[in-house]
Design an enzyme around this catalytic site. Structure first.
Site, short mmCIF file in Angstrom:
data_model
loop_
_atom_site.label_atom_id
_atom_site.label_comp_id
_atom_site.label_asym_id
_atom_site.label_seq_id
_atom_site.Cartn_x
_atom_site.Cartn_y
_atom_site.Cartn_z
N ASP A 12 0.85 -1.17 0.00
CA ASP A 12 0.00 0.00 0.00
C ASP A 12 0.91 1.24 0.00
OD1 ASP A 12 -2.35 1.65 0.56
OD2 ASP A 12 -1.50 1.81 2.58
N ASP A 14 -0.08 5.04 0.81
CA ASP A 14 -0.25 6.06 1.86
C ASP A 14 -0.41 5.42 3.23
OD1 ASP A 14 -0.21 8.03 -0.17
OD2 ASP A 14 -2.32 7.64 -0.58
N ASP A 20 0.89 9.34 5.39
CA ASP A 20 -0.40 9.60 4.78
C ASP A 20 -0.73 11.09 4.85
OD1 ASP A 20 -2.83 9.36 3.58
OD2 ASP A 20 -3.84 8.51 5.34
N GLN A 56 -6.76 5.55 -4.91
CA GLN A 56 -6.59 7.01 -5.05
C GLN A 56 -7.93 7.63 -5.43
OE1 GLN A 56 -4.05 8.75 -4.07
NE2 GLN A 56 -2.73 7.00 -3.58
N SER A 57 -8.85 7.61 -4.45
CA SER A 57 -10.19 8.14 -4.74
C SER A 57 -10.16 9.65 -4.91
CB SER A 57 -11.15 7.75 -3.62
OG SER A 57 -10.77 8.37 -2.41
N CYS A 89 -6.20 2.42 -8.15
CA CYS A 89 -7.66 2.51 -8.36
C CYS A 89 -8.06 3.97 -8.30
CB CYS A 89 -8.43 1.72 -7.31
SG CYS A 89 -10.20 2.10 -7.37
N HIS A 91 -11.15 5.05 -8.53
CA HIS A 91 -12.59 5.15 -8.24
C HIS A 91 -12.81 5.49 -6.77
CE1 HIS A 91 -12.03 2.08 -11.52
NE2 HIS A 91 -12.70 3.04 -12.13
N ARG A 100 -11.02 -1.16 -6.27
CA ARG A 100 -10.81 -0.43 -5.02
C ARG A 100 -10.79 -1.39 -3.85
NH1 ARG A 100 -10.83 4.45 -2.53
NH2 ARG A 100 -12.08 4.75 -0.66
N ASP A 126 -1.69 -0.76 5.91
CA ASP A 126 -1.89 -0.21 7.26
C ASP A 126 -3.32 -0.24 7.73
OD1 ASP A 126 -2.57 1.77 5.34
OD2 ASP A 126 -2.39 3.34 6.87
ZN LIG Z 1 -11.41 0.93 -8.82
#
Ligand SMILES: [Zn+2]
Length: 522
Positions: A12, A14, A20, A56-57, A89, A91, A100, A126
């Site tokens: 992962d 962040d 983060d 990464q929304s 991702c 979304h 996601r 995390d």
């Molecule tokens: Zn996605």
């Protein structure tokens, strides 16, 4: 594919690789987590491929642009070195994508981009979403908590490390532990795994490692593990004998019986023995009988001082998955899995004859070999009703002693197969299923051994990371923080059995079935 456990580590971004900074689009704000560069370089040097797997929304929310994100990622590589693939991702929750996290799509995509499979990957993150995505794809999960990680996410994680350096230490240690330092060939090897079906099944990869390097393998098992032992590849002969220091409901020690057992062991003519046990069992009483039977070389795990009973005294830290614990003993004895034999559980699965073919179904197995690990019948019936209402056909399985239970549970909307299969037949029924809903008991490991995904209703009486179905897509349910945690109780010590009663919501089971069968939780 080599005989190693892992090909790749997925990280992962962040909160795991870098601090983060919510929705950061500014490369100047990138700060590596302590020790990250050195930890990553050690994995690169060990031949592990590395991926970043990140939600990464902020893109979907319009909080930064794709160009800003690329600049941030370039800065991450500048500070931490190159990654072999980036899975991102773009979304948001509610978009219904399969990428996601907690959906497993990016774990599958990263493994494919790296030329491997999720079961040969470790995911480090995390938060609980990282672990859910890893497990749903069949990968190993390591949680490295930060101050924002919720305590229940820590409790539910398969493996927890206090920082990235410690996680990498453990990944590299586990990788090395199943590699024999001094590989050997042997003649006749007596391998021992007493106890029940699940215990025998999780020892399967280790027994294959011995068999690949021996002329003949004889397995000493107990009556409760006999059927499972008969399914294991690599075993040339079975001896079925109850051991009073292993059995959960033991008979008194009978000196004549011990003499007969010693004679039987001597008749095997074994050049050596490898005695597999779980972490609370002792190999030493059997080692004494093996010495009396003339076995020249004996290997076992023992924290207790073995004197001259063992030639290879092996020790394993707590929390290691049981199959790896056994594989590490085989490796200490000199036996490793050959290239091409993935360290998964494996048994042959006959085509199910008691279920009409062609129609997709979900298995619910309500029983458990130990009462503290069984979801109560009423809750199992509610689970059957909820899965059936969601559009899946449900098949309820159980042994010959569980027919009253299975008929009660199946009455809620499933087909009752209780008592209609032996273990091999059950393997076939499970192999044909889209997924299995089951507690921490033999059929969960049977599902792992035929590659069927598992919704694990896991009572926390024993460590999840040690006893979870191994290297198979999985969702863990049940209250991991319940008071029975780590008690090793066989009967639940807490009134109302909350870990698997209040702790298991039928709607969550349906969502887990959906995640494992469609790859999406919505
Ligand atoms: Zn996605």
């Amino acid at each position: 594919m080599n005989g190693d456990l892992f090909d790749a580590v997925l990280l992962d971004r962040d909160g795991t690789l870098i601090e983060d900074v919510p929705y950061n689009g500014d490369p100047e704000k990138v700060r590596p987590m302590p020790g990250a560069r050195e930890a990553l370089d050690r994995m690169r040097a060990a031949g592990l491929r590395l991926a970043v797997v990140t939600n990464q929304s902020g893109l979907a929310k319009g909080l930064f642009t794709a160009a800003q994100m690329r600049a941030v990622n370039a800065r991450v590589e500048e500070l931490l070195g190159p990654f072999d693939t980036w899975q991102i991702c773009p979304h948001d929750d509610g978009d219904g994508c399969g990428c996601r996290k907690p959906a497993p799509g990016m774990v599958h995509a990263a493994a494919a981009a790296l030329g491997t499979r999720p079961a040969r990957c470790v995911m480090v993150g995390d938060i609980g979403r990282d672990m859910t995505a890893a497990l749903a794809a069949g990968a190993t999960g390591f949680l490295v908590p930060t101050p924002v990680t919720r305590p229940e996410e820590v409790a539910a994680a398969p493996h927890v490390a206090r920082d990235l350096t410690t996680a990498v230490d453990e990944i590299l240690r586990r990788q090395a532990a199943v590699r024999p330092v001094t590989p050997r060939r042997a003649g006749t090897v007596l391998v021992v795994r007493s106890d029940s079906a699940g215990d025998v099944l999780v020892t399967g990869p280790a027994i294959r490692a011995v068999a690949a390097n021996a002329d003949r393998v004889v397995l000493l098992c107990g009556p409760r593990g006999r059927a499972a032992a008969g399914l294991l590849p690599g075993v040339d002969e079975l001896i079925d004998w109850p051991l009073p220091w292993i059995d959960g409901d033991p008979s008194p020690v009978d000196p004549d019986d011990m003499r007969r057992l010693t004679d039987r062991l001597a008749a095997v003519g074994a050049d050596e023995a490898v005695v597999f046990t779980s972490f609370h069992q002792s190999a030493l009483p059997l080692a004494l009988l093996l010495r009396m039977a003339g076995v020249a070389r004996i290997s076992a795990i023992s924290d207790d001082y073995p004197g001259s009973l063992l030639d290879v005294r092996h020790r394993v830290p707590v929390g290691v998955p049981e199959p790896e614990r056994a594989l590490s003993l085989a490796a200490a004895a000199g036996f490793g899995l050959p290239a091409g034999d993935d360290p998964t559980l494996r048994v042959p699965a006959a085509r199910p004859t008691v279920v009409p073919s062609g129609e997709p179904y979900v298995v619910v197995h309500p029983g458990a070999s130990v009462p503290a690990r069984a979801c109560p019948p009423q809750r199992c019936a509610e689970i059957v009703a909820a899965i059936a209402a969601s559009g899946y056909r449900v098949v309820v399985t159980g042994g010959p002693a569980e027919t009253a239970l299975t008929s009660r549970v199946a009455a809620a909307g499933g087909t009752d197969l209780g008592g209609r299969t032996d273990l091999a037949g059950l393997a076939g029924v499970i192999a044909g299923a889209r997924c299995v809903v089951v507690g921490n008991t033999g059929p969960a490991h049977l599902a792992a051994a035929v590659g069927t995904p598992v919704v694990s209703l896991f009572a926390p009486t024993v460590p999840f990371g040690q006893w979870a179905p191994y290297r198979v897509p999985l969702v863990r349910l049940g209250d991991a923080t319940a008071a029975c945690r780590d008690s090793r109780a066989t009967r639940c010590p807490v009134p109302e059995h909350p870990c698997l009663t209040a702790g298991v919501d039928p709607a969550e089971v349906v969502a887990a079935v959906r995640l494992l069968t469609t790859g999406s939780d919505s």
